[in-house]
Design a protein around this motif. Structure first.
Motif, PDB file in Angstrom:
ATOM      1  N   ALA A   1      83.306 122.038  69.451  1.00 50.96           N
ATOM      2  CA  ALA A   1      81.986 122.699  69.637  1.00 50.96           C
ATOM      3  C   ALA A   1      82.386 124.257  70.052  1.00 50.96           C
ATOM      4  CB  ALA A   1      81.346 122.374  70.973  1.00 50.96           C
ATOM      5  N   VAL A   2      83.314 124.433  70.606  1.00 51.52           N
ATOM      6  CA  VAL A   2      83.750 125.750  70.962  1.00 51.52           C
ATOM      7  C   VAL A   2      84.057 126.378  69.648  1.00 51.52           C
ATOM      8  CG1 VAL A   2      85.550 127.263  71.853  1.00 51.52           C
ATOM      9  CG2 VAL A   2      84.636 125.376  73.347  1.00 51.52           C
ATOM     10  N   LEU A   3      84.876 126.013  68.929  1.00 50.12           N
ATOM     11  CA  LEU A   3      85.306 126.617  67.588  1.00 50.12           C
ATOM     12  C   LEU A   3      84.155 126.735  66.601  1.00 50.12           C
ATOM     13  CD1 LEU A   3      88.537 124.442  66.916  1.00 50.12           C
ATOM     14  CD2 LEU A   3      88.333 126.860  67.519  1.00 50.12           C
ATOM     15  N   ARG A   4      83.259 125.769  66.560  1.00 50.26           N
ATOM     16  CA  ARG A   4      81.891 126.127  65.530  1.00 50.26           C
ATOM     17  C   ARG A   4      81.224 127.043  66.307  1.00 50.26           C
ATOM     18  NH1 ARG A   4      81.705 120.036  65.534  1.00 50.26           N
ATOM     19  NH2 ARG A   4      82.596 119.608  63.539  1.00 50.26           N
ATOM     20  N   GLU A   5      81.105 127.409  67.418  1.00 52.67           N
ATOM     21  CA  GLU A   5      80.248 128.632  67.996  1.00 52.67           C
ATOM     22  C   GLU A   5      81.166 129.879  67.842  1.00 52.67           C
ATOM     23  OE1 GLU A   5      78.524 130.166  72.305  1.00 52.67           O
ATOM     24  OE2 GLU A   5      79.499 128.186  72.255  1.00 52.67           O
ATOM     25  N   ARG A   6      82.394 129.946  68.157  1.00 53.20           N
ATOM     26  CA  ARG A   6      83.162 130.914  68.103  1.00 53.20           C
ATOM     27  C   ARG A   6      84.103 131.560  66.774  1.00 53.20           C
ATOM     28  NH1 ARG A   6      83.527 134.321  72.356  1.00 53.20           N
ATOM     29  NH2 ARG A   6      85.562 134.925  71.821  1.00 53.20           N
ATOM     30  N   GLY A   7      84.180 130.339  66.154  1.00 52.27           N
ATOM     31  CA  GLY A   7      85.483 130.302  65.026  1.00 52.27           C
ATOM     32  C   GLY A   7      86.779 130.276  65.803  1.00 52.27           C
ATOM     33  N   LEU A   8      87.861 130.289  65.240  1.00 50.48           N
ATOM     34  CA  LEU A   8      89.021 130.078  65.566  1.00 50.48           C
ATOM     35  C   LEU A   8      89.651 131.392  65.499  1.00 50.48           C
ATOM     36  CD1 LEU A   8      91.712 128.483  66.540  1.00 50.48           C
ATOM     37  CD2 LEU A   8      92.313 128.086  63.900  1.00 50.48           C
ATOM     38  N   ARG A   9      89.832 132.004  66.652  1.00 53.09           N
ATOM     39  CA  ARG A   9      90.284 133.491  67.058  1.00 53.09           C
ATOM     40  C   ARG A   9      91.796 133.481  67.428  1.00 53.09           C
ATOM     41  NH1 ARG A   9      85.405 137.275  67.429  1.00 53.09           N
ATOM     42  NH2 ARG A   9      83.681 135.794  67.078  1.00 53.09           N
ATOM     43  N   VAL A  10      92.273 134.622  66.863  1.00 53.30           N
ATOM     44  CA  VAL A  10      93.689 134.919  67.412  1.00 53.30           C
ATOM     45  C   VAL A  10      93.558 136.366  67.764  1.00 53.30           C
ATOM     46  CG1 VAL A  10      96.144 135.233  66.672  1.00 53.30           C
ATOM     47  CG2 VAL A  10      94.876 133.083  65.816  1.00 53.30           C
ATOM     48  N   THR A  11      94.158 136.792  68.967  1.00 53.95           N
ATOM     49  CA  THR A  11      94.391 138.095  69.308  1.00 53.95           C
ATOM     50  C   THR A  11      95.559 138.308  69.922  1.00 53.95           C
ATOM     51  OG1 THR A  11      93.623 137.604  71.696  1.00 53.95           O
ATOM     52  CG2 THR A  11      91.762 138.182  69.999  1.00 53.95           C
ATOM     53  N   GLY A  12      96.032 139.778  69.975  1.00 56.39           N
ATOM     54  CA  GLY A  12      97.390 140.062  70.917  1.00 56.39           C
ATOM     55  C   GLY A  12      98.183 140.738  69.818  1.00 56.39           C
ATOM     56  N   LEU A  13      99.149 141.428  70.340  1.00 60.81           N
ATOM     57  CA  LEU A  13     100.071 142.189  69.760  1.00 60.81           C
ATOM     58  C   LEU A  13      99.378 143.067  68.608  1.00 60.81           C
ATOM     59  CD1 LEU A  13     103.176 139.771  69.604  1.00 60.81           C
ATOM     60  CD2 LEU A  13     102.470 141.558  71.200  1.00 60.81           C
ATOM     61  N   GLY A  14      98.382 143.483  68.398  1.00 59.13           N
ATOM     62  CA  GLY A  14      97.389 144.381  67.550  1.00 59.13           C
ATOM     63  C   GLY A  14      96.814 143.553  66.440  1.00 59.13           C
ATOM     64  N   GLU A  15      96.825 142.139  66.577  1.00 59.38           N
ATOM     65  CA  GLU A  15      96.230 141.214  65.847  1.00 59.38           C
ATOM     66  C   GLU A  15      94.627 140.923  66.169  1.00 59.38           C
ATOM     67  OE1 GLU A  15      97.413 137.828  62.904  1.00 59.38           O
ATOM     68  OE2 GLU A  15      98.427 137.966  64.594  1.00 59.38           O
ATOM     69  N   ASP A  16      93.919 140.875  65.237  1.00 57.55           N
ATOM     70  CA  ASP A  16      92.507 140.201  65.675  1.00 57.55           C
ATOM     71  C   ASP A  16      92.023 139.561  64.422  1.00 57.55           C
ATOM     72  OD1 ASP A  16      90.218 139.876  66.780  1.00 57.55           O
ATOM     73  OD2 ASP A  16      89.309 141.727  66.446  1.00 57.55           O
ATOM     74  N   LEU A  17      92.220 138.241  64.298  1.00 59.83           N
ATOM     75  CA  LEU A  17      91.842 137.251  63.345  1.00 59.83           C
ATOM     76  C   LEU A  17      90.872 136.348  63.989  1.00 59.83           C
ATOM     77  CD1 LEU A  17      92.731 135.923  60.608  1.00 59.83           C
ATOM     78  CD2 LEU A  17      94.339 134.548  61.571  1.00 59.83           C
ATOM     79  N   ALA A  18      89.692 136.129  62.950  1.00 59.10           N
ATOM     80  CA  ALA A  18      88.862 135.341  63.113  1.00 59.10           C
ATOM     81  C   ALA A  18      88.549 134.132  61.938  1.00 59.10           C
ATOM     82  CB  ALA A  18      87.669 135.860  63.674  1.00 59.10           C
ATOM     83  N   LEU A  19      88.667 133.151  62.235  1.00 55.03           N
ATOM     84  CA  LEU A  19      88.527 132.093  60.829  1.00 55.03           C
ATOM     85  C   LEU A  19      87.390 131.091  61.215  1.00 55.03           C
ATOM     86  CD1 LEU A  19      92.326 131.217  60.300  1.00 55.03           C
ATOM     87  CD2 LEU A  19      90.978 132.793  58.886  1.00 55.03           C
ATOM     88  N   THR A  20      86.614 130.644  60.207  1.00 59.62           N
ATOM     89  CA  THR A  20      85.699 129.556  60.276  1.00 59.62           C
ATOM     90  C   THR A  20      86.733 128.006  59.966  1.00 59.62           C
ATOM     91  OG1 THR A  20      83.981 130.765  59.821  1.00 59.62           O
ATOM     92  CG2 THR A  20      83.597 128.494  59.402  1.00 59.62           C
ATOM     93  N   PRO A  21      87.033 127.572  60.801  1.00 60.47           N
ATOM     94  CA  PRO A  21      88.067 126.465  60.395  1.00 60.47           C
ATOM     95  C   PRO A  21      87.440 125.216  59.836  1.00 60.47           C
ATOM     96  CG  PRO A  21      87.855 126.344  62.932  1.00 60.47           C
ATOM     97  CD  PRO A  21      86.976 127.874  62.379  1.00 60.47           C
ATOM     98  N   GLU A  22      88.050 124.603  58.979  1.00 51.54           N
ATOM     99  CA  GLU A  22      87.694 123.177  58.933  1.00 51.54           C
ATOM    100  C   GLU A  22      88.067 122.120  59.968  1.00 51.54           C
ATOM    101  OE1 GLU A  22      85.692 120.549  56.355  1.00 51.54           O
ATOM    102  OE2 GLU A  22      85.928 122.667  55.938  1.00 51.54           O
ATOM    103  N   LEU A  23      86.861 121.468  60.294  1.00 47.74           N
ATOM    104  CA  LEU A  23      87.132 120.524  61.612  1.00 47.74           C
ATOM    105  C   LEU A  23      86.879 119.142  61.308  1.00 47.74           C
ATOM    106  CD1 LEU A  23      85.511 122.576  64.158  1.00 47.74           C
ATOM    107  CD2 LEU A  23      87.914 122.730  63.781  1.00 47.74           C
ATOM    108  N   VAL A  24      87.798 118.317  62.011  1.00 47.51           N
ATOM    109  CA  VAL A  24      87.308 116.803  61.965  1.00 47.51           C
ATOM    110  C   VAL A  24      87.606 116.221  63.308  1.00 47.51           C
ATOM    111  CG1 VAL A  24      89.664 116.172  60.998  1.00 47.51           C
ATOM    112  CG2 VAL A  24      87.779 114.761  60.539  1.00 47.51           C
ATOM    113  N   THR A  25      86.830 115.065  63.537  1.00 46.84           N
ATOM    114  CA  THR A  25      86.781 114.455  64.784  1.00 46.84           C
ATOM    115  C   THR A  25      87.517 113.006  64.496  1.00 46.84           C
ATOM    116  OG1 THR A  25      84.775 113.652  64.946  1.00 46.84           O
ATOM    117  CG2 THR A  25      85.195 115.561  66.286  1.00 46.84           C
ATOM    118  N   ALA A  26      88.156 112.395  65.230  1.00 47.04           N
ATOM    119  CA  ALA A  26      88.907 111.192  64.965  1.00 47.04           C
ATOM    120  C   ALA A  26      87.993 110.078  64.363  1.00 47.04           C
ATOM    121  CB  ALA A  26      89.389 110.638  66.419  1.00 47.04           C
ATOM    122  N   ASP A  27      86.673 110.287  64.836  1.00 46.73           N
ATOM    123  CA  ASP A  27      85.764 109.116  64.315  1.00 46.73           C
ATOM    124  C   ASP A  27      85.437 109.317  62.666  1.00 46.73           C
ATOM    125  OD1 ASP A  27      84.430 111.371  65.203  1.00 46.73           O
ATOM    126  OD2 ASP A  27      82.358 110.473  64.819  1.00 46.73           O
ATOM    127  N   ALA A  28      85.760 110.532  62.451  1.00 45.77           N
ATOM    128  CA  ALA A  28      85.546 110.748  61.046  1.00 45.77           C
ATOM    129  C   ALA A  28      86.605 110.959  60.069  1.00 45.77           C
ATOM    130  CB  ALA A  28      84.792 112.234  60.876  1.00 45.77           C
TER     131      ALA A  28
END
Length: 260
Positions: free
Chosen positions: A36-63
């Protein structure tokens, strides 16, 4: 190569994000709350001058229903048993599992569950954490995964995994066996940076076990310290300071989990 990253936290999220940004086919196996968090915000990486935001492919155990070529297993040892059960449908005849956990006790657990063939040795060197938003914060430069066959032989699949990692900007030096990987020498520059960082007042660079302790969370004491003490006892090595630290952490653990 189809890649499943089990966990999208500070370690799995970091390496998975590097691979996804490099154009690799990466899916993250996550809990519903993390999804739920990743779908709302995306996968974000910050720090050491980096600012990366991705829309990740997700799966839960039941799927999860089909095998992957490579599984990067990156969870806390306290979640290892459940994670192994969840990822079982992803393990096929040609799957390679690279575990990126603290300690070494998980190797026996994974071999018992999946057999020896799929499991490689894995050592991760990365200094990351999650902030209050669930974003990954990088605190120091290392970004390394060392992997190798557990029996020490060379193999085409290890070469392929190392090439994949290197192509995503992840250092992957050669180490034939997990014992070699665990004892791989730390480069002087990396060691000097770490020494400077941990001795600087107010440094954010602290072990994950310490961060769990001060935050009042369960720690990986048995998986790391307990296993290390057991190995020392088998070799008749005395570890008085480690014994004391382990005792203190076991008291903390019992407070966190009275039923344990």
């Amino acid at each position: 190569m189809r890649i499943l990253t089990v966990g999208a936290g500070a370690v799995g999220g970091w390496f998975g994000a590097r691979l996804a940004r490099a154009g690799q086919d990466v899916t993250f196996l996550v809990r519903r709350e993390r999804a739920a968090v990743l779908r709302e915000r995306g996968l974000r990486v910050t720090g050491l001058g980096e600012d990366l935001a991705l829309t990740p492919e997700l799966v839960t155990a039941d799927a999860l229903s089909r095998p992957y070529d490579l599984v990067l297993l990156s969870v806390k040892s306290t979640a290892l048993d459940r994670a192994a059960k969840d990822l079982a449908p992803a393990v096929g005849p040609g799957t390679a599992i690279v575990p990126l956990l603290n300690g070494m006790a998980h190797l026996e657990h994974l071999r018992d569950r999946f057999g020896g063939a799929p499991v490689l040795g894995g050592v991760a060197k990365v200094v990351t954490t999650l902030n209050e938003h669930g974003d990954i914060v990088r605190m120091a430069p290392p970004s390394t995964v060392i992997t190798g066959e557990l029996d020490g032989r060379t193999s085409a699949r290890v070469d392929a995994v190392r090439a994949l990692l290197s192509g995503a900007g992840i250092d992957s030096p050669e180490a034939a066996a997990v014992s070699a990987a665990a004892g791989h020498p730390v480069p002087d520059a990396e060691l000097a940076f770490t020494a400077r960082t941990v001795t600087t007042p107010g440094s954010p660079l602290t072990p994950s076990m310490y961060r769990d302790l001060v935050a009042g969370r369960p720690t990986e004491v048995e998986h790391v310290f307990g296993d290390l003490i057991a190995r020392a006892r088998a070799l008749a090595v005395h570890t008085p300071l480690l014994d004391l630290a382990t005792l203190q952490l076991r008291v903390h653990q019992r407070r966190m989990s009275p039923e344990a």
